[in-house]
Design a protein around this motif. Structure first.
Motif, PDB file in Angstrom:
ATOM      1  N   MET A 183      11.226  -2.942  -8.405  1.00 34.74           N
ATOM      2  CA  MET A 183      11.368  -4.383  -8.209  1.00 34.74           C
ATOM      3  C   MET A 183      10.649  -5.186  -9.280  1.00 34.74           C
ATOM      4  N   GLU A 184       9.976  -4.525 -10.165  1.00 33.36           N
ATOM      5  CA  GLU A 184       9.157  -5.225 -11.157  1.00 33.36           C
ATOM      6  C   GLU A 184       9.858  -5.317 -12.508  1.00 33.36           C
ATOM      7  N   PRO A 228      11.612  -8.171 -14.191  1.00 31.13           N
ATOM      8  CA  PRO A 228      12.049  -9.566 -14.158  1.00 31.13           C
ATOM      9  C   PRO A 228      13.041  -9.866 -15.274  1.00 31.13           C
ATOM     10  N   HIS A 263      18.354  -7.703 -14.135  1.00 36.21           N
ATOM     11  CA  HIS A 263      16.962  -7.658 -13.716  1.00 36.21           C
ATOM     12  C   HIS A 263      16.922  -7.373 -12.218  1.00 36.21           C
ATOM     13  N   ALA A 264      15.766  -6.962 -11.745  1.00 34.38           N
ATOM     14  CA  ALA A 264      15.636  -6.701 -10.308  1.00 34.38           C
ATOM     15  C   ALA A 264      15.834  -7.991  -9.537  1.00 34.38           C
ATOM     16  N   LYS A 265      16.531  -7.912  -8.445  1.00 34.60           N
ATOM     17  CA  LYS A 265      16.786  -9.097  -7.627  1.00 34.60           C
ATOM     18  C   LYS A 265      16.350  -8.806  -6.191  1.00 34.60           C
TER      19      LYS A 265
END
Lengths: 355, 354
Positions: A112-113, A115, A125-127
């Motif tokens: 999740m890191e 951006p 990117h992680a959302k």
């Protein structure tokens, strides 16, 4: 890879030993037609190198190689995803991962890191929804990881980065991956060796590679693709392992039930909750299981048995397996990039050579 | 430079003009929005000697509340240059570290239990207001944080504080102020006076304080998830502050639509400001697409806090230049990490830095 050494278990070549050979008629083939298939292959390949092996009842029936040694290691490309599937199943069986339906973030929160500006390319990117991604969705290519507009389980979209995260997450549960310093540990490649390669006596090697990325891409998190490098023998061994639903001799290397599910259409897709993005042909999504391509619906090879399945990767890599015929056809490389063309190509011809 | 915030229907105005005037993003108007960031610890201090050392700066080994505020103020022009228009600052801070031995014991409050002011907090807030005013920015001043409210047992004292803080804010002469009375009024406060059924009384207290015929615009923020203002709360507040914690973009959009469909909102449409959400720019996009303002919330590692981002997986960074987040202390108020840069870059993309 053909030879005459004795097997420890009937139909399973021992580590380091060459495979038993059998004559085509002993394995139920019309020798003339099988020979014609080999000739067709040579003609279709033209100047391009090829390596094809036909394995039935655990014996090598035919091996056609031109321009490459059978033992030469060649990048498996996405055919490796089928190995990743097996690694996931093993990790679940060994209790490293409680369930394939667990959120991956519980094991690999760094996914999740990633951006904006630090993904593989602009717009990736992680959302927030990625937090809900399960291991099963990653291996089914339905995760939508870092794909805007794709919530977990909603879209079949073939991708590499989700598979990378899957491999890293699995390896991390064994203490083998550190996204902050990937070079520090041996990673999922070592795990694949320990859990699958060595038990089946294969000899593939591995390395980690990356596509060209943005300068600030956090490749330690989503990159470092596990590239398995395999010879023809390695792929045939994998085919044999999968044909026997994860069993090698008297050892169940990959859980049988997982293998049964893996080579059928993945649940998210089967249940119709899933749309498809970037499909190369209509219904492609229905052809994907857990890291394997499946002919369950007859959409890949309409003239071949529905229980057949394959591990396939770019570079014309195909490990085609048909349990009902006890038949494996390995291509590394074969003639066609698009595995569907094998229906009228070498697969169709080998099938037609069965007496 | 004087920065005066106002509203006109669903839009915010600064100095009488709609914010981001004429700006659109992906076909949606950005005009009238107030993109913001939760900087709740900008005037933080800790009166508890046992926990104070937790906040020590890695480069000096000591906690310094004035350094914290001054460094924050110094970064306001940089935020503004990216298009950020508002920051939320708390008179009782916010959750800094959630380990019980710290969270249960640290004392960050501008008020003594009897309601008297701890003047240094107000001195620091005055510096923030002035710096923001100078930078053309708005400060959303939060009066109460549930954990610290527990140290003030008398509800009448809370009311007196509300009255006096509002008077103090008005007497500063700054007009770049919005009020968030209670951070996430909810039943889990276990403080009936400040829970959703009664929080409107505090909002009305603020609204009742005037100076030279003017008053402050005020609301009270909600929790994340599905929480929305309700009843009298929704009726009386000047603008709404639903938090977006835990929401995916789709869930946040649905939540904002639900708010806009309430009778209270329909009867008097007003600006909606999500002033705490997450680090995810997709949620920012979802809010903007719904015509709502959005607030970055970046907790930081070493906090023992977990939301859509798991902030528990790493300890606090050991070098000042690496410090993550804007809520776990000590804070590096710079745009110094990938997630901070991603947010500010997207704000600039949306607003053109307007």
């Amino acid at each position: 890879m053909a030879g005459s050494a004795q097997n420890e278990f009937a139909g399973f070549p021992s580590p380091g030993a060459q495979w038993l050979q059998a004559e085509p008629h002993e394995a139920g083939f019309d020798a003339g037609r099988l020979s014609e298939a080999g000739a067709w292959l040579a003609d279709a390949a033209g100047e391009a190198p090829y390596r094809v092996a036909v394995v039935r009842h655990g014996n090598v029936i035919a091996q056609w190689c031109e321009g490459m040694e059978p033992s030469e290691h060649r990048h498996m490309a996405s055919a490796g995803k089928s190995v990743f599937s097996c690694m996931l199943a093993i990790a679940v069986e060994e209790g490293k991962i409680a369930s394939a339906d667990d959120p991956v973030v519980d094991y690999y929160p760094e996914m999740m890191e990633v951006p904006e500006g630090h993904g593989p390319k602009p717009g990736r990117h992680a959302k927030p929804e990625d937090r809900g991604i399960t291991f099963r969705q990653l291996i089914s290519n339905t995760s939508g990881y870092m794909k805007t507009g794709e919530t977990p389980g909603s879209t079949f979209h073939y991708q590499t980065f989700g598979m990378n995260v899957l491999c890293h997450a699995i390896a991390k549960t064994y203490g083998l991956y550190d996204s902050a310093a990937p070079e520090r540990l041996t990673g999922p490649g070592a795990l694949a060796e320990q859990k699958i390669r060595d038990p089946i006596g294969a000899s593939w090697s591995y390395r980690y590679t990356n596509f060209p990325h943005e300068p600030d891409a956090l490749i330690g998190i989503f990159g470092n693709y596990l590239q398995l490098q395999a010879g023809l023998d390695d792929l045939a061994r994998l085919g044999l392992l999968w044909l026997h639903l994860g069993r090698w001799g008297d050892r169940q290397v990959v859980p049988e039930e997982w293998m049964r599910q893996a080579v059928r259409t993945a649940p998210d897709i089967r249940e119709g909750n899933c749309s498809a993005a970037g499909e190369r042909f209509e219904g492609e999504a229905l052809c994907y299981g857990y890291g394997f391509w499946t002919n369950e619906h007859g959409l890949l090879w309409s003239s071949l048995p529905r229980d057949s399945f394959a591990a396939s990767g770019a570079g014309r890599i195909h490990v085609w397996v048909c349990p009902s015929l006890d038949l494996i056809v390995v291509q590394s490389p074969g003639v066609y990039e698009d595995q569907r063309e094998n229906d009228a190509g070498i697969l169709g011809r080998v099938f037609a050579a069965l007496a | 430079m004087a920065t005066e915030i106002g509203t006109d229907g669903t839009k915010f105005l600064i100095n009488g003009r709609p914010t981001y005037e004429g700006v659109t993003h992906r076909g949606k108007p950005v005009e009238g929005l107030l993109l913001n960031s939760r900087m709740i610890q900008a005037i933080f201090d800790d009166a508890c000697p046992e926990t104070r050392a937790v906040w020590a700066y890695p480069d000096t080994g000591e906690w310094d509340p004035d350094r914290n505020t001054d460094e924050f103020c110094a970064h306001l022009p940089e935020y503004r240059a990216h298009g950020l228009l508002a920051v939320t600052v708390g008179l009782q801070g916010g959750g800094a570290v959630f380990r019980p031995e710290v969270y249960d014991n640290y004392v960050c409050s501008a008020y003594e239990p009897d309601g008297s002011f701890r003047q240094p907090y107000f001195d620091r807030l005055a510096r923030v207001l002035a710096a923001a005013d100078q930078a053309g920015m708005v400060v959303i001043v939060n009066y109460f944080y549930w954990k610290q409210v527990g140290r003030i047992p008398d509800d009448d004292v809370l009311r007196a504080i509300t009255q006096r803080v509002t008077e103090w804010l008005l007497q500063t002469g700054h007009r770049n102020i919005l009020v968030d009375v209670a951070n996430e009024s909810a039943t889990w406060w276990h403080r009936p006076a400040m829970e959703p059924a009664n929080i409107h009384e505090f909002i009305q207290l603020v609204q009742g304080v005037t100076r030279d015929g003017g008053r402050l615009l005020v609301g009270s923020s909600t929790g994340g998830g599905a929480d929305l203002p309700q009843g009298r709360w929704l009726e009386v507040e000047d603008f709404s502050m639903p938090h977006g914690n835990g929401c995916t973009p789709g869930e946040l959009a649905a939540k904002l639509r639900r708010l806009k469909e309430t009778d209270g909102y329909r009867q008097r449409p007003r600006p909606i400001v999500v002033n705490e959400d997450s680090v995810f720019v997709d949620n920012l996009e979802a809010a903007v697409a719904e015509g709502c303002s959005w607030g970055f919330y970046c907790q930081g590692y070493g906090s023992d806090y977990r939301d859509l981002t798991d902030w528990t997986v790493r300890g606090r960074e050991t070098r000042f230049e690496d410090l993550s987040g804007y809520q776990t202390l000590p804070v590096n108020w710079g745009i110094n990490t990938p997630v901070k840069r991603a947010f500010f870059d997207r704000v600039r993309q949306i607003t053109g830095g307007a």
